[in-house]
Design a protein around this motif. Sequence first.
Motif, PDB file in Angstrom:
ATOM      1  N   VAL A  94      36.771  27.185  41.323  1.00 52.97           N
ATOM      2  CA  VAL A  94      38.226  27.052  41.134  1.00 52.97           C
ATOM      3  C   VAL A  94      38.680  27.930  39.974  1.00 52.97           C
ATOM      4  O   VAL A  94      39.668  28.672  40.090  1.00 52.97           O
ATOM      5  CB  VAL A  94      38.614  25.575  40.896  1.00 52.97           C
ATOM      6  CG1 VAL A  94      40.053  25.456  40.427  1.00 52.97           C
ATOM      7  CG2 VAL A  94      38.390  24.763  42.158  1.00 52.97           C
ATOM      8  N   ILE A  95      37.973  27.879  38.851  1.00 53.42           N
ATOM      9  CA  ILE A  95      38.335  28.684  37.681  1.00 53.42           C
ATOM     10  C   ILE A  95      38.218  30.170  37.996  1.00 53.42           C
ATOM     11  O   ILE A  95      39.042  30.983  37.569  1.00 53.42           O
ATOM     12  CB  ILE A  95      37.455  28.319  36.463  1.00 53.42           C
ATOM     13  CG1 ILE A  95      37.674  26.857  36.066  1.00 53.42           C
ATOM     14  CG2 ILE A  95      37.712  29.250  35.288  1.00 53.42           C
ATOM     15  CD1 ILE A  95      39.089  26.524  35.660  1.00 53.42           C
ATOM     16  N   ARG A  96      37.218  30.534  38.783  1.00 55.24           N
ATOM     17  CA  ARG A  96      37.030  31.935  39.169  1.00 55.24           C
ATOM     18  C   ARG A  96      38.228  32.441  39.962  1.00 55.24           C
ATOM     19  O   ARG A  96      38.724  33.542  39.730  1.00 55.24           O
ATOM     20  CB  ARG A  96      35.748  32.053  39.979  1.00 55.24           C
ATOM     21  CG  ARG A  96      35.357  33.451  40.275  1.00 55.24           C
ATOM     22  CD  ARG A  96      33.997  33.480  40.941  1.00 55.24           C
ATOM     23  NE  ARG A  96      33.666  34.846  41.280  1.00 55.24           N
ATOM     24  CZ  ARG A  96      32.915  35.185  42.291  1.00 55.24           C
ATOM     25  NH1 ARG A  96      32.393  34.252  43.065  1.00 55.24           N
ATOM     26  NH2 ARG A  96      32.660  36.433  42.547  1.00 55.24           N
ATOM     27  N   VAL A  97      38.709  31.643  40.906  1.00 55.28           N
ATOM     28  CA  VAL A  97      39.877  32.029  41.703  1.00 55.28           C
ATOM     29  C   VAL A  97      41.109  32.147  40.807  1.00 55.28           C
ATOM     30  O   VAL A  97      41.877  33.111  40.917  1.00 55.28           O
ATOM     31  CB  VAL A  97      40.119  31.013  42.843  1.00 55.28           C
ATOM     32  CG1 VAL A  97      41.462  31.240  43.500  1.00 55.28           C
ATOM     33  CG2 VAL A  97      39.002  31.096  43.872  1.00 55.28           C
ATOM     34  N   ILE A  98      41.296  31.185  39.909  1.00 56.60           N
ATOM     35  CA  ILE A  98      42.446  31.224  39.000  1.00 56.60           C
ATOM     36  C   ILE A  98      42.392  32.477  38.126  1.00 56.60           C
ATOM     37  O   ILE A  98      43.402  33.163  37.930  1.00 56.60           O
ATOM     38  CB  ILE A  98      42.505  29.948  38.138  1.00 56.60           C
ATOM     39  CG1 ILE A  98      42.865  28.747  39.015  1.00 56.60           C
ATOM     40  CG2 ILE A  98      43.488  30.093  36.985  1.00 56.60           C
ATOM     41  CD1 ILE A  98      42.734  27.415  38.328  1.00 56.60           C
ATOM     42  N   ASN A  99      41.206  32.813  37.601  1.00 59.22           N
ATOM     43  CA  ASN A  99      41.074  34.003  36.760  1.00 59.22           C
ATOM     44  C   ASN A  99      41.370  35.278  37.542  1.00 59.22           C
ATOM     45  O   ASN A  99      41.982  36.206  37.015  1.00 59.22           O
ATOM     46  CB  ASN A  99      39.681  34.079  36.142  1.00 59.22           C
ATOM     47  CG  ASN A  99      39.506  33.083  35.021  1.00 59.22           C
ATOM     48  OD1 ASN A  99      40.473  32.605  34.448  1.00 59.22           O
ATOM     49  ND2 ASN A  99      38.265  32.760  34.712  1.00 59.22           N
ATOM     50  N   ARG A 100      40.947  35.345  38.789  1.00 56.59           N
ATOM     51  CA  ARG A 100      41.248  36.523  39.614  1.00 56.59           C
ATOM     52  C   ARG A 100      42.745  36.661  39.842  1.00 56.59           C
ATOM     53  O   ARG A 100      43.285  37.761  39.794  1.00 56.59           O
ATOM     54  CB  ARG A 100      40.524  36.446  40.954  1.00 56.59           C
ATOM     55  CG  ARG A 100      39.070  36.790  40.846  1.00 56.59           C
ATOM     56  CD  ARG A 100      38.446  36.912  42.202  1.00 56.59           C
ATOM     57  NE  ARG A 100      37.051  37.260  42.053  1.00 56.59           N
ATOM     58  CZ  ARG A 100      36.242  37.528  43.055  1.00 56.59           C
ATOM     59  NH1 ARG A 100      36.697  37.460  44.294  1.00 56.59           N
ATOM     60  NH2 ARG A 100      34.999  37.844  42.839  1.00 56.59           N
ATOM     61  N   LYS A 129      45.150  39.834  38.569  1.00 58.29           N
ATOM     62  CA  LYS A 129      46.049  40.587  39.444  1.00 58.29           C
ATOM     63  C   LYS A 129      47.450  40.632  38.863  1.00 58.29           C
ATOM     64  O   LYS A 129      48.122  41.657  38.922  1.00 58.29           O
ATOM     65  CB  LYS A 129      46.069  39.978  40.849  1.00 58.29           C
ATOM     66  CG  LYS A 129      44.816  40.261  41.632  1.00 58.29           C
ATOM     67  CD  LYS A 129      44.887  39.663  43.022  1.00 58.29           C
ATOM     68  CE  LYS A 129      43.613  39.921  43.786  1.00 58.29           C
ATOM     69  NZ  LYS A 129      43.630  39.318  45.123  1.00 58.29           N
ATOM     70  N   GLU A 130      47.905  39.514  38.299  1.00 58.31           N
ATOM     71  CA  GLU A 130      49.224  39.479  37.669  1.00 58.31           C
ATOM     72  C   GLU A 130      49.268  40.383  36.453  1.00 58.31           C
ATOM     73  O   GLU A 130      50.246  41.087  36.229  1.00 58.31           O
ATOM     74  CB  GLU A 130      49.580  38.051  37.272  1.00 58.31           C
ATOM     75  CG  GLU A 130      49.887  37.142  38.435  1.00 58.31           C
ATOM     76  CD  GLU A 130      50.146  35.709  38.001  1.00 58.31           C
ATOM     77  OE1 GLU A 130      50.210  35.451  36.787  1.00 58.31           O
ATOM     78  OE2 GLU A 130      50.280  34.851  38.888  1.00 58.31           O
ATOM     79  N   GLU A 131      48.185  40.392  35.650  1.00 64.95           N
ATOM     80  CA  GLU A 131      48.146  41.229  34.459  1.00 64.95           C
ATOM     81  C   GLU A 131      48.168  42.697  34.829  1.00 64.95           C
ATOM     82  O   GLU A 131      48.810  43.501  34.161  1.00 64.95           O
ATOM     83  CB  GLU A 131      46.905  40.912  33.624  1.00 64.95           C
ATOM     84  CG  GLU A 131      46.970  39.574  32.932  1.00 64.95           C
ATOM     85  CD  GLU A 131      45.663  39.199  32.251  1.00 64.95           C
ATOM     86  OE1 GLU A 131      44.697  39.988  32.320  1.00 64.95           O
ATOM     87  OE2 GLU A 131      45.601  38.116  31.655  1.00 64.95           O
ATOM     88  N   ILE A 132      47.470  43.069  35.893  1.00 63.55           N
ATOM     89  CA  ILE A 132      47.448  44.461  36.329  1.00 63.55           C
ATOM     90  C   ILE A 132      48.847  44.890  36.763  1.00 63.55           C
ATOM     91  O   ILE A 132      49.301  45.985  36.449  1.00 63.55           O
ATOM     92  CB  ILE A 132      46.426  44.665  37.468  1.00 63.55           C
ATOM     93  CG1 ILE A 132      45.011  44.531  36.910  1.00 63.55           C
ATOM     94  CG2 ILE A 132      46.618  46.016  38.132  1.00 63.55           C
ATOM     95  CD1 ILE A 132      43.934  44.526  37.958  1.00 63.55           C
ATOM     96  N   LYS A 133      49.546  44.009  37.479  1.00 64.71           N
ATOM     97  CA  LYS A 133      50.908  44.324  37.904  1.00 64.71           C
ATOM     98  C   LYS A 133      51.823  44.504  36.705  1.00 64.71           C
ATOM     99  O   LYS A 133      52.690  45.370  36.705  1.00 64.71           O
ATOM    100  CB  LYS A 133      51.459  43.219  38.805  1.00 64.71           C
ATOM    101  CG  LYS A 133      50.842  43.196  40.174  1.00 64.71           C
ATOM    102  CD  LYS A 133      51.423  42.070  41.005  1.00 64.71           C
ATOM    103  CE  LYS A 133      50.744  41.972  42.358  1.00 64.71           C
ATOM    104  NZ  LYS A 133      51.253  40.833  43.137  1.00 64.71           N
ATOM    105  N   GLU A 134      51.637  43.699  35.667  1.00 71.19           N
ATOM    106  CA  GLU A 134      52.473  43.778  34.478  1.00 71.19           C
ATOM    107  C   GLU A 134      52.156  45.007  33.647  1.00 71.19           C
ATOM    108  O   GLU A 134      53.019  45.547  32.974  1.00 71.19           O
ATOM    109  CB  GLU A 134      52.302  42.524  33.620  1.00 71.19           C
ATOM    110  CG  GLU A 134      52.875  41.272  34.245  1.00 71.19           C
ATOM    111  CD  GLU A 134      52.599  40.030  33.429  1.00 71.19           C
ATOM    112  OE1 GLU A 134      51.983  40.146  32.348  1.00 71.19           O
ATOM    113  OE2 GLU A 134      52.977  38.940  33.874  1.00 71.19           O
ATOM    114  N   GLU A 135      50.899  45.486  33.687  1.00 72.12           N
ATOM    115  CA  GLU A 135      50.497  46.613  32.856  1.00 72.12           C
ATOM    116  C   GLU A 135      51.062  47.938  33.352  1.00 72.12           C
ATOM    117  O   GLU A 135      51.173  48.879  32.582  1.00 72.12           O
ATOM    118  CB  GLU A 135      48.972  46.701  32.797  1.00 72.12           C
ATOM    119  CG  GLU A 135      48.335  45.614  31.962  1.00 72.12           C
ATOM    120  CD  GLU A 135      46.833  45.698  31.953  1.00 72.12           C
ATOM    121  OE1 GLU A 135      46.284  46.668  32.511  1.00 72.12           O
ATOM    122  OE2 GLU A 135      46.203  44.794  31.398  1.00 72.12           O
ATOM    123  N   VAL A 136      51.392  48.058  34.621  1.00 72.88           N
ATOM    124  CA  VAL A 136      51.914  49.305  35.144  1.00 72.88           C
ATOM    125  C   VAL A 136      53.300  49.537  34.541  1.00 72.88           C
ATOM    126  O   VAL A 136      54.234  48.801  34.826  1.00 72.88           O
ATOM    127  CB  VAL A 136      51.995  49.265  36.691  1.00 72.88           C
ATOM    128  CG1 VAL A 136      52.624  50.536  37.222  1.00 72.88           C
ATOM    129  CG2 VAL A 136      50.622  49.027  37.284  1.00 72.88           C
TER     130      VAL A 136
END
Length: 123
Positions: free
Chosen positions: A86-92, A96-103
Amino acid sequence: MWNEFKQFAMKGNVIDLAVGVVIGAAFGKIVTSLVEDLIMPLVGLLIGGLDFTEFAVTIGKAEVKYGLFIQNIVNFLIIAFSIFLVIRVINRLKRKEEIKEEVPKVDTKEELLKEIRDLLKEK
């Protein structure tokens, strides 16, 4: 002293901790049900219907239920693995959200100014 206690109890950290404990207890019941009601019966089928909880040895008047201990270890491993997944899925999802924000979004005015600058450098 009462006022100090009230200030301590009403701090954000204490309330967040209390909410975490309550949600953790509810989540613990869900995971326990998952292990005991869904996963362990399937594991029991895979190992030929073997039930660890019945394993015990009597020493004098004391009954040592080592099978129950083994069962609790298996339950712990399954629960820990389930929480890990569960934690692994949440971290993934967070990554993905962080990558979208970094662009960085390039402003069209800035892009136009960069093109003008580059043209001026060429001349």
